[in-house]
Design an enzyme around this catalytic site. Structure first.
Site, PDB file in Angstrom:
ATOM      1  N   ASP B 129      46.002  13.928 -16.474  1.00  0.00           N
ATOM      2  CA  ASP B 129      44.891  13.698 -15.556  1.00  0.00           C
ATOM      3  C   ASP B 129      44.656  12.199 -15.414  1.00  0.00           C
ATOM      4  O   ASP B 129      44.604  11.476 -16.407  1.00  0.00           O
ATOM      5  CB  ASP B 129      43.635  14.379 -16.109  1.00  0.00           C
ATOM      6  N   HIS B 136      34.637   6.911  -7.799  1.00  0.00           N
ATOM      7  CA  HIS B 136      34.266   7.700  -8.968  1.00  0.00           C
ATOM      8  C   HIS B 136      34.176   6.816 -10.215  1.00  0.00           C
ATOM      9  O   HIS B 136      33.179   6.856 -10.946  1.00  0.00           O
ATOM     10  CB  HIS B 136      35.292   8.821  -9.194  1.00  0.00           C
ATOM     11  N   GLU B 202      34.928  19.005 -11.552  1.00  0.00           N
ATOM     12  CA  GLU B 202      35.494  17.783 -10.984  1.00  0.00           C
ATOM     13  C   GLU B 202      36.467  18.170  -9.883  1.00  0.00           C
ATOM     14  O   GLU B 202      37.393  18.949 -10.100  1.00  0.00           O
ATOM     15  CB  GLU B 202      36.209  16.944 -12.057  1.00  0.00           C
ATOM     16  N   GLU B 204      39.490  17.560  -7.744  1.00  0.00           N
ATOM     17  CA  GLU B 204      40.694  16.746  -7.906  1.00  0.00           C
ATOM     18  C   GLU B 204      41.848  17.293  -7.072  1.00  0.00           C
ATOM     19  O   GLU B 204      41.864  18.464  -6.696  1.00  0.00           O
ATOM     20  CB  GLU B 204      41.134  16.707  -9.378  1.00  0.00           C
ATOM     21  N   ASP B 236      38.679  20.323 -12.580  1.00  0.00           N
ATOM     22  CA  ASP B 236      38.786  19.923 -13.978  1.00  0.00           C
ATOM     23  C   ASP B 236      37.405  20.056 -14.626  1.00  0.00           C
ATOM     24  O   ASP B 236      36.669  19.082 -14.783  1.00  0.00           O
ATOM     25  CB  ASP B 236      39.290  18.473 -14.043  1.00  0.00           C
ATOM     26  N   ARG B 240      29.883  17.425 -20.124  1.00  0.00           N
ATOM     27  CA  ARG B 240      29.498  16.007 -20.199  1.00  0.00           C
ATOM     28  C   ARG B 240      28.848  15.629 -21.521  1.00  0.00           C
ATOM     29  O   ARG B 240      29.001  14.495 -21.990  1.00  0.00           O
ATOM     30  CB  ARG B 240      28.550  15.664 -19.052  1.00  0.00           C
ATOM     31  N   GLN B 243      31.528  15.473 -24.088  1.00  0.00           N
ATOM     32  CA  GLN B 243      32.330  14.278 -23.791  1.00  0.00           C
ATOM     33  C   GLN B 243      31.657  12.993 -24.291  1.00  0.00           C
ATOM     34  O   GLN B 243      32.309  12.148 -24.912  1.00  0.00           O
ATOM     35  CB  GLN B 243      32.551  14.196 -22.279  1.00  0.00           C
ATOM     36  N   LYS B 256      37.173  18.728 -22.023  1.00  0.00           N
ATOM     37  CA  LYS B 256      38.018  19.066 -20.890  1.00  0.00           C
ATOM     38  C   LYS B 256      38.956  20.239 -21.169  1.00  0.00           C
ATOM     39  O   LYS B 256      39.429  20.883 -20.234  1.00  0.00           O
ATOM     40  CB  LYS B 256      38.896  17.850 -20.538  1.00  0.00           C
ATOM     41  N   THR B 260      40.949  24.304 -16.979  1.00  0.00           N
ATOM     42  CA  THR B 260      41.225  23.541 -15.769  1.00  0.00           C
ATOM     43  C   THR B 260      41.758  24.544 -14.754  1.00  0.00           C
ATOM     44  O   THR B 260      42.723  25.244 -15.039  1.00  0.00           O
ATOM     45  CB  THR B 260      42.295  22.456 -16.033  1.00  0.00           C
ATOM     46  N   GLU B 367      27.912  12.641 -10.734  1.00  0.00           N
ATOM     47  CA  GLU B 367      27.620  11.647  -9.698  1.00  0.00           C
ATOM     48  C   GLU B 367      26.626  12.168  -8.664  1.00  0.00           C
ATOM     49  O   GLU B 367      25.734  11.452  -8.240  1.00  0.00           O
ATOM     50  CB  GLU B 367      28.907  11.247  -8.973  1.00  0.00           C
TER      51      GLU B 367
END
Lengths: 425, 425
Positions: B129, B136, B202, B204, B236, B240, B243, B256, B260, B367
């Protein structure tokens, strides 16, 4: 003490108490298959399987020993591994006539190790590398962040780890090409491109996963060791200058993925039981999902040898021990899967660099030379801060029993010069 | 404009200009095999292969379409992919009688998409990844390190990336269980254990690697696109809070690796050629090994929909575009292999979250809600800061041509509640 009819020297890594599994191809030809190391020989399990010698075990009809990887055998789980181990032990025992007195079967099934090529023992689906040595994490922390902030706050609460690259895991004996890459010396205005200048090794312990778990179903710590098929030595080659420039904020990437070398013989966890010890005291107490009942550490002596192409024999530069690891294998497995991540047969996990409290027990050049400030003086007057082209790094390890050793053999690799940068651009 | 004898609506994702590959199993039974999406149908390539319709192409005798994954087809390389694509196009063309007028062959080879189960298109050896969207990376940097230090110094010099987990890549439609894990709220004295409270998606773009390269032999940027078999959408999923606590210093791990999700249809790079555009200006100029000749970006419109279990229909919460990516796929491939890392057929790479300059083009909740400070208000008056149990996230994307769309279908997944913590410990 139990003995095999095969002669095994006391310092051999492969007595009947060990019986590690490997994948090999006879140099005389033929497909890859599975064998067990005994003294200076390989016992070809596919021959024994074909001759029906596993028919009375849990392995009957599986055909797992004729495969070119251990994955299917790994998937069967500990009861099948135990059944296989018992049967191999019986067949190799000095007291049992079945193989000992059958010349034709012996000739077919026993090959000198020098007559075989050892291959990667498994198709590795995923490779995960941890950071489980407190001495290593502390030393690195001091060098990069100073004594006050040596350990990150999370380190004592969880086994820090990251995903490595499975495709570039290679078997011992494979030469390793010095990587090209981007690096930025502290005083440079912009990054530069070229061959890595700070090539390092990392002394690690690896273990292969057995049956695995379903996605979304964590492995409980009480059952974590049931997932350990067996152990290998790992050299996690590292490009320190590439790492320093690239690793923020997502971790090491090209600094590690150019090669990871492993030893070819997978030592069963059962062979290590006599060498189980209590690991380092864990303070603070781990959260319940990481609390391992019983002893989770193993007393495995480790050594690293360096041999430049101007030396006549390898020189020991590090002596460490697996027992220094703060986080146990079981804790690393339980943590890895706690969020639901599925482990699969043949997955490889590794401990991260194993350093001990003493200076000579530091498991990589970064620590041994304290980031280049204390070069190592070799017997032939050469000095080393980082690895040079032509250097061979060899790691070995064993458990010392009464009159026998449970050994890992070795993982070795030589540094090839980088591709000419011009060949890339 | 070229047309198929199969009726394809103008807003369909799968006109004859697309022809994405997938692996499917008929719901009526039978083994997995390879097909191509056309309108609302799947064209079973294994049937056409068995009937000899690839015998006059480079694929003759390979049997790649009867396999349960695309890996062997991916390994063949672009000339074979082109030959297959041309032949499928010929067979589906409105002007060609071979398939159109052969009722028996049509009945055998064309299945309504509703009659098949779509599977993971490849056995993924390694999943990588990246972090290739500047918007971003900047937004995340501002939130975590402030405006002055938003982008790490390395970011504009190399495509930052990390290795992800291959085992937990799942196909669209798979429910995703909220992970358990360790997290430490800023005001807490010690970490706590429990279900993730900051679950995110996410948006992607992913691509599958074709032939790959030998260990130690970098892929030159001029040849990097020859490695791209095709593209998929990627969600993905990210935890948070896990993380934030775990990622120092080795990057994201359990945050993560619980899941996925990818879309099942792999869109060939050749289908996207009409939508190639110039990417964002790159300043500073990339090092030579990262300098891509020609246009490296693609104009692919992307959308994200959220549907809670109290909503009657999904609501769009993000509209972005692949063209916003700062680093191209070719640059990411060239960088990945510059140190010698080998890529293999079926490897998956992904771009990282694709955000654009506008507020509604931000590709993750982190975001979109600016780290939870600006909740999203849903049509049914619910609010969202992070994903809740029962929420379904669906991503879709397409290139808009004159009267047709090259679409990616969708990647969708619903959040299941976490395992009761007590079940783990």
């Amino acid at each position: 003490m139990e003995r095999s009819f095969i002669e095994v020297r006391p310092d051999s890594h492969f007595p009947i108490q060990n019986l590690p599994y490997g994948v090999f191809r006879p140099r005389s030809g033929g497909p890859a298959r599975i064998g067990v190391a005994i003294g200076d020989y390989v016992l070809d399990l596919s021959v024994l399987e074909d001759a029906g010698h596993f028919n009375a075990t849990a392995l009957a009809g599986t055909g797992v020993f004729g495969k070119h990887s251990l994955n299917e055998f790994m998937a069967l789980g500990r009861p099948a591994w135990r059944a296989a181990r018992e049967q191999v032990r019986r067949l190799l025992s000095a007291d049992a006539p079945t193989l000992r007195d059958n010349t034709a079967l012996r000739d077919a099934a026993l090959l000198p190790q020098s007559d075989v090529e050892l291959l990667l023992p498994a198709q590795i689906g995923d490779y995960t590398d941890f950071y489980a040595s407190k001495d290593h994490a502390t030393n690195v922390g001091i060098m990069f962040r100073g004594k006050e902030n040596a350990l990150m706050p999370n380190w004592v609460h969880l086994p820090v780890g990251y995903h490595g690259r499975a495709s570039s895991v290679v078997v011992s004996g494979t030469d390793v090409r010095r990587p090209l890459g981007q690096m930025k010396p502290p005083d440079a205005a912009a990054p530069m491109f070229g061959p890595c200048r700070q090539l390092d090794f990392e002394l690690e312990l690896g273990w292969f996963i057995g049956p695995g778990n379903e996605l979304g179903q964590p492995v409980q710590i009480e059952h974590a060791e049931e997932q350990i098929f067996g152990l290998v030595l790992v050299n996690d080659w590292s490009a320190r200058d590439i790492q320093a420039w690239e690793y923020q904020p997502l971790g090491p990437f090209l600094a590690k993925n150019f090669a990871t070398s492993i030893s070819p013989w997978v030592v069963p966890l059962d062979a290590l039981e006599p060498f189980r010890v209590t690991g380092p005291a864990q303070d603070p107490e781990p959260l319940p999902y990481l609390k391992q009942p019983g002893k989770g550490a193993f007393d495995i002596h480790l050594e690293v040898y360096l041999e430049s192409d101007r030396m006549v024999k390898p020189q020991i530069i590090c002596a460490s021990n697996v027992r220094h690891l703060y986080w146990s294998m079981a804790q690393q497995i339980a943590h890895h899967s706690i969020g639901g991540c599925n482990l699969r047969p043949g997955d490889l996990m590794a401990s991260g660099t194993i350093s001990g409290p003493d200076k000579d027990s530091r498991g990589c050049l970064l620590e041994l030379t304290w980031r280049g400030t204390e070069p190592i003086r070799l017997d032939n007057e050469e000095e080393r801060v980082w690895l040079e082209d032509g250097d061979r790094v060899t790691m070995t390890g064993w458990c010392q029993g009464e009159g026998y050793r449970i050994g890992f053999g070795e993982v070795t690799g030589r540094v090839l010069p980088a591709q000419p940068s011009g060949a890339v651009k």
